[in-house]
Write a protein that holds these residues in place. Structure first.
Motif, short mmCIF file in Angstrom:
data_model
loop_
_atom_site.label_atom_id
_atom_site.label_comp_id
_atom_site.label_asym_id
_atom_site.label_seq_id
_atom_site.Cartn_x
_atom_site.Cartn_y
_atom_site.Cartn_z
N GLY A 1 53.65 70.14 37.58
CA GLY A 1 53.94 69.21 36.51
C GLY A 1 55.25 68.46 36.70
N THR A 2 56.01 68.29 35.62
CA THR A 2 57.21 67.48 35.62
C THR A 2 58.25 67.97 36.61
OG1 THR A 2 56.86 66.82 33.32
CG2 THR A 2 59.08 66.57 34.19
N ASP A 3 58.42 69.30 36.73
CA ASP A 3 59.41 69.82 37.67
C ASP A 3 59.07 69.41 39.09
OD1 ASP A 3 57.18 71.78 37.30
OD2 ASP A 3 58.19 72.78 38.96
N ALA A 4 57.77 69.42 39.42
CA ALA A 4 57.35 69.00 40.76
C ALA A 4 57.54 67.50 40.94
CB ALA A 4 55.90 69.39 40.99
N ASP A 5 57.29 66.72 39.88
CA ASP A 5 57.56 65.28 39.95
C ASP A 5 59.03 65.02 40.23
OD1 ASP A 5 54.90 64.81 39.30
OD2 ASP A 5 55.31 64.61 37.15
N LEU A 6 59.90 65.84 39.62
CA LEU A 6 61.34 65.69 39.81
C LEU A 6 61.71 65.84 41.28
CD1 LEU A 6 64.08 67.42 37.67
CD2 LEU A 6 64.15 67.58 40.13
N PHE A 7 61.23 66.93 41.91
CA PHE A 7 61.56 67.15 43.32
C PHE A 7 60.94 66.08 44.21
CE2 PHE A 7 62.08 71.60 41.74
CZ PHE A 7 63.42 71.73 42.06
N ASP A 8 59.74 65.63 43.83
CA ASP A 8 59.05 64.64 44.63
C ASP A 8 59.76 63.30 44.61
OD1 ASP A 8 56.87 63.99 46.33
OD2 ASP A 8 55.85 62.98 44.67
N GLU A 9 60.46 62.99 43.50
CA GLU A 9 61.06 61.68 43.33
C GLU A 9 62.58 61.69 43.47
OE1 GLU A 9 59.73 59.51 39.98
OE2 GLU A 9 57.62 60.05 40.25
N THR A 10 63.16 62.83 43.85
CA THR A 10 64.61 62.86 44.06
C THR A 10 64.99 61.99 45.25
OG1 THR A 10 64.84 65.09 43.15
CG2 THR A 10 66.57 64.34 44.63
N ASP A 11 65.98 61.16 45.05
CA ASP A 11 66.47 60.25 46.10
C ASP A 11 67.20 61.07 47.16
OD1 ASP A 11 68.12 58.44 47.62
OD2 ASP A 11 67.81 56.94 46.06
N GLU A 12 66.66 61.12 48.38
CA GLU A 12 67.24 61.94 49.44
C GLU A 12 68.61 61.44 49.86
OE1 GLU A 12 66.19 64.82 50.67
OE2 GLU A 12 64.57 64.77 49.21
N LYS A 13 68.82 60.13 49.84
CA LYS A 13 70.13 59.59 50.19
C LYS A 13 71.17 59.98 49.15
CE LYS A 13 68.45 55.59 52.83
NZ LYS A 13 68.43 54.11 52.94
N LEU A 14 70.78 59.91 47.87
CA LEU A 14 71.68 60.33 46.81
C LEU A 14 71.95 61.83 46.89
CD1 LEU A 14 73.25 59.51 44.26
CD2 LEU A 14 71.16 60.02 42.94
N LYS A 15 70.92 62.59 47.22
CA LYS A 15 71.06 64.04 47.36
C LYS A 15 72.06 64.38 48.45
CE LYS A 15 68.18 68.07 48.48
NZ LYS A 15 66.80 68.51 48.79
N ALA A 16 72.03 63.62 49.55
CA ALA A 16 72.97 63.87 50.64
C ALA A 16 74.41 63.57 50.23
CB ALA A 16 72.59 63.02 51.85
N LYS A 17 74.57 62.65 49.28
CA LYS A 17 75.92 62.26 48.85
C LYS A 17 76.49 63.17 47.76
CE LYS A 17 75.45 57.32 49.94
NZ LYS A 17 75.43 55.95 49.37
N VAL A 18 75.64 63.49 46.76
CA VAL A 18 76.17 64.20 45.58
C VAL A 18 75.56 65.58 45.40
CG1 VAL A 18 76.64 62.02 44.43
CG2 VAL A 18 74.46 63.18 44.00
N GLY A 19 74.69 66.01 46.31
CA GLY A 19 74.12 67.36 46.23
C GLY A 19 73.15 67.51 45.08
N TRP A 20 73.22 68.67 44.37
CA TRP A 20 72.23 68.99 43.35
C TRP A 20 72.26 68.05 42.16
CZ3 TRP A 20 73.74 70.22 38.41
CH2 TRP A 20 75.08 70.60 38.23
N LEU A 21 73.36 67.27 41.98
CA LEU A 21 73.40 66.30 40.88
C LEU A 21 72.32 65.24 41.01
CD1 LEU A 21 77.25 65.78 40.47
CD2 LEU A 21 75.72 67.02 38.94
N ALA A 22 71.81 65.05 42.24
CA ALA A 22 70.71 64.09 42.43
C ALA A 22 69.47 64.53 41.67
CB ALA A 22 70.40 63.95 43.92
#
Length: 347
Positions: free
Chosen positions: A193-214
């Motif tokens: 559900g929504t939690d899986a949508d969250l991981f699927d749509e997390t911006d990988e570039k943003l994740k690389a910059k700010v970590g879990w805040l993405a």
């Protein structure tokens, strides 16, 4: 089949507003209907004789992790570790099998939760022990077993020479939309559900910059979505139907600085499934406050059910995830746990 725990969060925005701040009362949940937990395996001091290091070379601390493990092996009088790198096509399963085939009795996984989970899928039920070096964004397993996140040498010392404890391994069998049936292990949390949508749509570039805040940024974008109808049953109980946003299956309770399921234990043979169904921001806020303040009182948007297994059917396709990795859309899934199936080196 051994047991694990399930949490259901059904939405009632109007009830949330009417109840006001009543959730602040920390009334102990009744455990009368909870199945008996299974005795965890006792920790033992099983010395490593041959070490393999499965490393995700894309992580910024990869070189330092290799040096730390080599140093610990040298200090322990062991031969240098067998170094095996993950690839985009092999997140760790093939590397773990090579380590077992080479006779390694301690396999250290250095990377994020995905790398650790991939190695665990192969090591599960074997006599080999798993050590972990948390180099990822979430590092959720490390948080739940008190592995330090800011001291690489101590992590390497624990991974090679720590005591061995048995931990549970969750499994989620998916009936994918293309007809394929897959079985994935998870160590921390899986969901639909929504939690899986969250991981699927997390911006990988943003994740690389700010970590879990993405993940927070992606989560805010997911909040306005709609509920979907699912039917589920726990153990030998009958089917029930709810409109939900997510159903989570927690092997342990800690996430990023919060305890999603305070009673969850990683070695008790009990699974927690968390079903999220808020209709509005009021429902999400109630859930967040209850979680942050560890309130144990029951609220309309969050109910806990102990169970031995979970079967779930979706009226329409829903995304799935295991330990933060997207695993595709399904209409049906099953979840269960293998008690103390993995030998983990910990403090």
């Amino acid at each position: 089949m051994h047991t694990k725990r399930v949490v259901i969060i059904s939405s009632a925005a109007a009830a949330a507003i009417a109840a006001g701040v009543s959730w602040f009362s920390v009334r102990k949940l009744s455990l009368a209907n909870r199945p008996a937990t299974v005795e965890p395996l006792h920790a033992d001091q099983s010395d490593a004789t041959k070490v393999a290091l499965i490393i995700n070379p894309s992580k910024s601390m990869a070189d330092e992790a290799i040096q730390a493990v080599r140093r610990v092996c040298s200090e322990a009088g062991l031969e240098p570790p067998l170094i095996l790198e993950t690839t985009p096509d092999d997140p760790g399963q093939d590397a773990a099998q090579k380590a077992l085939d080479a006779g390694c009795d301690t396999i250290v996984a250095a990377g994020g939760d995905g790398t650790i989970r991939a190695a665990a899928e192969v090591i599960e039920h074997s006599e080999a022990t798993l050590g972990i070096l948390p180099l990822g964004t979430g590092n959720l397993l490390a948080r739940n077993v008190d592995i330090p996140l800011d001291d690489l040498h101590t992590c390497a010392l624990i991974a090679v020479r720590g005591k061995v404890r048995g931990i549970d391994v969750g499994h989620m069998k998916l009936n994918l939309l293309n007809g394929e049936v897959t079985d994935h292990a998870f160590l921390v949390i899986a969901g639909v559900g929504t939690d899986a949508d969250l991981f699927d749509e997390t911006d990988e570039k943003l994740k690389a910059k700010v970590g879990w805040l993405a993940y927070s940024e992606a989560g805010l974008r997911q909040l306005p979505g709609r509920r979907k109808r699912v039917s589920f049953k726990m153990s030998d109980e009958g089917w029930q139907t709810r409109k939900v946003r997510s159903v989570l299956f927690a092997n342990c309770g800690k996430l990023q600085g919060i305890e999603l399921v305070p009673d969850a234990q990683i070695d008790d043979g009990v699974l927690d499934a968390v079903v999220l169904s808020p209709r509005s921001m009021a429902g999400w806020t109630w859930i967040m406050l209850k979680t942050v303040f560890r309130a144990r009182n029951k609220i309309p948007v969050m109910s806990i059910y102990p169970t031995t297994a979970v079967s779930l059917r979706c009226a329409e396709p829903m995304n799935t995830q295991i330990d933060g990795d997207p695993t595709g859309e399904v209409n049906e899934l099953e979840v269960w746990v293998n008690h103390s199936a993995l030998r983990l080196r910990a403090r």
